[in-house]
Write a protein that holds these residues in place. Sequence first.
Motif, PDB file in Angstrom:
ATOM      1  N   ILE A  68       1.900  -7.650  -5.997  1.00  0.00           N
ATOM      2  CA  ILE A  68       0.716  -8.427  -5.712  1.00  0.00           C
ATOM      3  C   ILE A  68       1.517  -9.466  -4.803  1.00  0.00           C
ATOM      4  CG2 ILE A  68      -0.656 -10.382  -6.287  1.00  0.00           C
ATOM      5  CD1 ILE A  68      -1.470  -8.751  -8.780  1.00  0.00           C
ATOM      6  N   LEU A  69       2.731 -10.062  -5.228  1.00  0.00           N
ATOM      7  CA  LEU A  69       3.342 -11.089  -4.504  1.00  0.00           C
ATOM      8  C   LEU A  69       4.090 -10.574  -3.159  1.00  0.00           C
ATOM      9  CD1 LEU A  69       4.784 -12.935  -7.599  1.00  0.00           C
ATOM     10  CD2 LEU A  69       2.864 -13.729  -6.102  1.00  0.00           C
ATOM     11  N   ILE A  70       4.699  -9.558  -3.174  1.00  0.00           N
ATOM     12  CA  ILE A  70       5.660  -8.972  -1.929  1.00  0.00           C
ATOM     13  C   ILE A  70       4.963  -7.749  -1.326  1.00  0.00           C
ATOM     14  CG2 ILE A  70       7.836  -8.199  -1.565  1.00  0.00           C
ATOM     15  CD1 ILE A  70       8.910  -9.832  -3.735  1.00  0.00           C
ATOM     16  N   GLU A  71       4.925  -7.822  -0.120  1.00  0.00           N
ATOM     17  CA  GLU A  71       4.236  -6.797   0.779  1.00  0.00           C
ATOM     18  C   GLU A  71       5.150  -5.653   0.955  1.00  0.00           C
ATOM     19  OE1 GLU A  71       1.773  -6.037   5.034  1.00  0.00           O
ATOM     20  OE2 GLU A  71       2.829  -8.047   4.314  1.00  0.00           O
ATOM     21  N   SER A  72       4.884  -4.441   0.830  1.00  0.00           N
ATOM     22  CA  SER A  72       5.724  -3.321   1.109  1.00  0.00           C
ATOM     23  C   SER A  72       5.340  -2.708   2.172  1.00  0.00           C
ATOM     24  CB  SER A  72       5.663  -2.510  -0.142  1.00  0.00           C
ATOM     25  OG  SER A  72       6.274  -0.930   0.384  1.00  0.00           O
ATOM     26  N   GLU A  73       6.261  -2.309   3.095  1.00  0.00           N
ATOM     27  CA  GLU A  73       5.953  -1.459   4.293  1.00  0.00           C
ATOM     28  C   GLU A  73       5.515  -0.139   4.026  1.00  0.00           C
ATOM     29  OE1 GLU A  73       9.646  -1.322   6.401  1.00  0.00           O
ATOM     30  OE2 GLU A  73       9.843  -3.683   6.745  1.00  0.00           O
ATOM     31  N   ASP A  74       5.584   0.427   2.979  1.00  0.00           N
ATOM     32  CA  ASP A  74       4.967   1.731   2.641  1.00  0.00           C
ATOM     33  C   ASP A  74       3.913   1.765   2.321  1.00  0.00           C
ATOM     34  OD1 ASP A  74       7.744   2.826   3.139  1.00  0.00           O
ATOM     35  OD2 ASP A  74       8.305   2.577   1.228  1.00  0.00           O
ATOM     36  N   GLU A  75       3.070   0.367   2.026  1.00  0.00           N
ATOM     37  CA  GLU A  75       1.505   0.548   1.721  1.00  0.00           C
ATOM     38  C   GLU A  75       0.830   1.269   2.682  1.00  0.00           C
ATOM     39  OE1 GLU A  75      -0.036  -3.340   1.136  1.00  0.00           O
ATOM     40  OE2 GLU A  75       1.650  -3.814  -0.502  1.00  0.00           O
ATOM     41  N   PRO A  76      -0.058   2.247   1.970  1.00  0.00           N
ATOM     42  CA  PRO A  76      -0.871   3.188   2.862  1.00  0.00           C
ATOM     43  C   PRO A  76      -2.286   2.368   3.450  1.00  0.00           C
ATOM     44  CG  PRO A  76      -1.234   3.821   0.555  1.00  0.00           C
ATOM     45  CD  PRO A  76      -0.103   2.702   0.563  1.00  0.00           C
ATOM     46  N   VAL A  77      -2.644   2.995   4.386  1.00  0.00           N
ATOM     47  CA  VAL A  77      -4.044   2.296   5.016  1.00  0.00           C
ATOM     48  C   VAL A  77      -5.294   3.144   4.331  1.00  0.00           C
ATOM     49  CG1 VAL A  77      -5.482   1.740   6.880  1.00  0.00           C
ATOM     50  CG2 VAL A  77      -2.943   1.580   7.089  1.00  0.00           C
ATOM     51  N   VAL A  78      -6.108   2.486   3.400  1.00  0.00           N
ATOM     52  CA  VAL A  78      -7.154   3.236   2.756  1.00  0.00           C
ATOM     53  C   VAL A  78      -8.542   2.742   3.543  1.00  0.00           C
ATOM     54  CG1 VAL A  78      -8.340   3.650   0.636  1.00  0.00           C
ATOM     55  CG2 VAL A  78      -5.804   3.437   0.966  1.00  0.00           C
ATOM     56  N   ASN A  79      -9.270   3.688   4.231  1.00  0.00           N
ATOM     57  CA  ASN A  79     -10.437   3.458   4.502  1.00  0.00           C
ATOM     58  C   ASN A  79     -11.527   3.602   3.640  1.00  0.00           C
ATOM     59  OD1 ASN A  79      -9.663   3.288   7.348  1.00  0.00           O
ATOM     60  ND2 ASN A  79      -9.656   5.539   7.574  1.00  0.00           N
ATOM     61  N   SER A  80     -12.391   2.374   3.464  1.00  0.00           N
ATOM     62  CA  SER A  80     -13.174   2.173   2.394  1.00  0.00           C
ATOM     63  C   SER A  80     -14.755   2.167   2.988  1.00  0.00           C
ATOM     64  CB  SER A  80     -12.936   1.359   1.479  1.00  0.00           C
ATOM     65  OG  SER A  80     -11.943   1.514   0.877  1.00  0.00           O
ATOM     66  N   THR A  81     -15.965   2.189   2.252  1.00  0.00           N
ATOM     67  CA  THR A  81     -17.058   2.087   2.317  1.00  0.00           C
ATOM     68  C   THR A  81     -17.775   1.265   1.270  1.00  0.00           C
ATOM     69  OG1 THR A  81     -17.443   4.059   3.739  1.00  0.00           O
ATOM     70  CG2 THR A  81     -19.246   3.006   3.164  1.00  0.00           C
ATOM     71  N   GLU A  82     -18.597   0.249   1.606  1.00  0.00           N
ATOM     72  CA  GLU A  82     -19.376  -0.215   0.687  1.00  0.00           C
ATOM     73  C   GLU A  82     -20.748   0.283   0.155  1.00  0.00           C
ATOM     74  OE1 GLU A  82     -19.951  -4.572   1.734  1.00  0.00           O
ATOM     75  OE2 GLU A  82     -17.789  -5.128   0.745  1.00  0.00           O
ATOM     76  N   TYR A  83     -20.802   0.433  -1.158  1.00  0.00           N
ATOM     77  CA  TYR A  83     -22.338   0.902  -1.521  1.00  0.00           C
ATOM     78  C   TYR A  83     -22.865  -0.093  -2.425  1.00  0.00           C
ATOM     79  CZ  TYR A  83     -19.714   5.023  -0.205  1.00  0.00           C
ATOM     80  OH  TYR A  83     -19.075   5.962   0.710  1.00  0.00           O
TER      81      TYR A  83
END
Length: 215
Positions: free
Chosen positions: A65-80
């Motif tokens: 939560i506190l430290i950003e990782s360079e390996d975090e994937p981009v996840v596309n989402s949709t609101e329902y």
Amino acid sequence: MRNSVEIAQYIKKIRERKGLSAVELANRVGVTKGTISRYESGTRKIPMDDIPKFASVLDVSPVDILIESEDEPVVNSTEYPYYPIGISAGLPLCIDSIDEDDLEYISIPDNLMGKWAGRKDIFMMRVNGDSMNKVITHGSLIAVKPVPLSDLKNGDIVVYSDGGDYAVKRFHQRENKIIFRPDSTDDMFSDYETTKDNSDLKIHGKVVMYLVELD
């Protein structure tokens, strides 16, 4: 290290990825929905002492939560649209009508929704009970697609109501008779029968997929 706004946005992203509404996260952490909304909008900082609580609920580490990782994937989402009620997987239960102010929205990653991703006619609910536990366990998040009665097939899982009583069951039709059948490991659950002529009967939609937390 993330700043306070980035921390709040990361928590929101993980919340949505896990299919949790703001209300559900608030209840599990022990704060109000308004507090979560203020955190996520950036109008209030999340106390550092509360980070371990959020980490525990979201099943991540405080460091994540506190430290950003360079390996975090981009996840596309949709609101329902999300109805914040537990739809009965047992006997039909009475549910008060939901005002537009009570309707929430929940963001689900497109890769979890598969072919249903981005559909504007999908709405989400949670299952409460064990009468469908061979297929859908208690607490599962279900995606429901409105379908006319004429398009339903025997064995389809549907959300229906009879008057003010709502439930989720397997649909079966024999001539004029309609049967809503449980699919449970517990034989205490029985069929719920009515007829096509029942003016109070409404099929709200067919369950097209479900998401469940295993722990």
